[in-house]
Write an enzyme that holds these catalytic residues in place. Structure first.
Site, short mmCIF file in Angstrom:
data_model
loop_
_atom_site.label_atom_id
_atom_site.label_comp_id
_atom_site.label_asym_id
_atom_site.label_seq_id
_atom_site.Cartn_x
_atom_site.Cartn_y
_atom_site.Cartn_z
N THR A 52 35.85 38.56 42.05
CA THR A 52 35.74 38.13 40.65
C THR A 52 37.11 38.12 39.97
O THR A 52 38.06 38.74 40.43
CB THR A 52 34.82 39.06 39.84
N CYS A 53 37.17 37.44 38.82
CA CYS A 53 38.40 37.35 38.03
C CYS A 53 38.51 38.55 37.10
O CYS A 53 38.81 38.40 35.92
CB CYS A 53 38.39 36.08 37.20
N ASP A 54 38.26 39.73 37.62
CA ASP A 54 38.31 40.93 36.80
C ASP A 54 39.24 41.93 37.46
O ASP A 54 39.08 42.26 38.64
CB ASP A 54 36.90 41.53 36.68
#
Ligand SMILES: *Cc1c(COP(=O)(O)O)cnc(C)c1O
Length: 376
Positions: free
Chosen positions: A323-325
């Site tokens: 994820t983009c986290d």
């Protein structure tokens, strides 16, 4: 990985990420605990893996269940459990959940403070109640202390009051912390809680049950003591304290029952380096902390990882989710090393991933579907 899971993975090109659970291993683990602690009644902690297939197998083995919510109680009943084999073990319950559980026939409830005891008196009159005592969680990789439990002094006062409030003061409980790697933690807790048990009995309270909680460890990256060592230490501590006047004993294993029965199959999405000469490769898997591996928080639970290139030369890696986290990193400081040959598209397996994974998966964060599950 059990041979059954290895065969299943070899025969089916399963879409990843997915969790595969071997129900026969669940049964073996249940039987192992029953063998080492034959005097204890086993209440499986449903939250570790509430899949109906797991619950049904355990119902067939005569297991009881520790539920964290009314929804988990419903899942146990749907799997065929009798209400008198269910304990509502959360100390943080809505009044409506207590009432529904009570109406469904559940008669055993945990509490750790005055307000919860009053809620039980109002919503589950005459029910059996047990007080959870705060104990040391040292030695646990996933500690639970401080959020739960009463001090011995407060527990004493509340248990003395419970009878007058129309409840049945049935027992005492503790939890030494999840993935507890030392037997000494159980010995110390039994000594402490046992003393209160005796003290309350002498004060006229008709206590019958000692609930030793969960915590029994699974084998992840690091070795843990054999399960037999926990059985021996617990029985020795119980006998030392109670002699041959042992109270009913309850254990609430979650992780131990399901962890090593499950494997997560995942695909390498990308392998990169922050700089050309950086020795550390970043390995991005198609599962991360939001895909179900929430217990990698703080790098607390360290899964063993197998790859198609095992046996080849290894190099240092950081391992992260897709994820983009920025929080979606599994391991950056835990000194993981994976084969230098590992590349995009390789399938890797995370071992002993049957506990606390399926239900921790987010509902489509970044668009990724929740973890697929196969029970075989
Ligand atoms: C989570 C929990 C368990 C199970 O703990 P494990 O470490 O998975 O064995 C048992 N009892 C209670 C009250 C719990 O909250």
């Amino acid at each position: 990985m059990t041979p059954k899971i290895a065969n299943f993975l070899a025969q089916h090109m399963l879409a990843t990420p997915c969790l595969v659970v071997d129900l026969d291993r669940v049964e073996q683990n249940y039987r192992a605990l029953a063998r080492i602690l034959p005097l204890a009644r086993i209440y499986y902690a449903v939250k570790a893996n509430p899949a109906p297939q797991v619950l049904e197998r355990l119902v067939g083995l005569g297991s009881s269940f520790d539920a964290a919510s009314f929804e988990e109680i419903e899942a146990c009943l749907a799997a065929g459990a009798r209400p008198d084999a269910i304990s509502f073990g959360s100390t943080i319950k809505k009044a409506v959940a207590i009432r529904r559980a009570y109406e469904a026939g559940v008669d055993l409830f945990a509490f750790d403070c005055a307000e919860e005891l009053e809620k039980l008196a109002r919503n589950a009159p005459r029910a059996r109640v047990y007080c959870r005592i705060l104990v040391e969680n040292a030695g646990a990789d996933w500690p639970l202390s401080r959020k739960f439990g009463a001090t011995v002094e407060m527990a004493r006062e509340l248990m003395l009051r419970a009878g007058d409030m129309g409840l049945d003061p049935y027992g005492l409980s503790f939890h030494v912390g999840s993935q507890q790697t030392t037997t000494a933690s159980y010995e110390a807790a039994i000594g402490r809680v046992g003393m209160l048990f005796t003290d309350l009995t002498e004060a006229g309270v008709n206590l019958r049950m000692m609930n030793l909680g969960g915590g029994f460890p699974a084998r992840y990256r690091d070795e843990v003591p054999e399960i037999d060592a926990f059985g021996l230490a617990i029985m020795a501590a119980m006998t030392k304290h109670f002699g041959n006047a042992l109270p009913e004993m309850v254990i609430e294993p979650g992780r131990y029952i399901v962890a090593d029965a499950g494997v997560v199959s995942s695909e390498v999405v990308l392998v990169s380096r922050r700089a050309k000469d950086d020795p550390v490769r970043w390995v991005y898997l198609d599962i991360g902390r939001f895909g179900g591996l929430a217990e990698a928080e703080g790098e607390a639970i360290k899964y063993r990882i197998t790859t198609p290139h095992d046996g080849g030369a290894l190099g240092p890696v950081a391992i992260a989710g897709p994820t983009c986290d920025g929080a979606d990193i599994l391991y950056e400081r835990a000194n993981y090393r994976l084969p230098l040959q590992l590349g995009t598209g390789d399938r890797v397996e995370l071992l002993s991933a049957g506990a606390y994974v399926s239900t921790y998966a987010s509902q489509g964060f970044n668009g990724f579907a929740p973890l697929a599950e196969h029970y075989i």
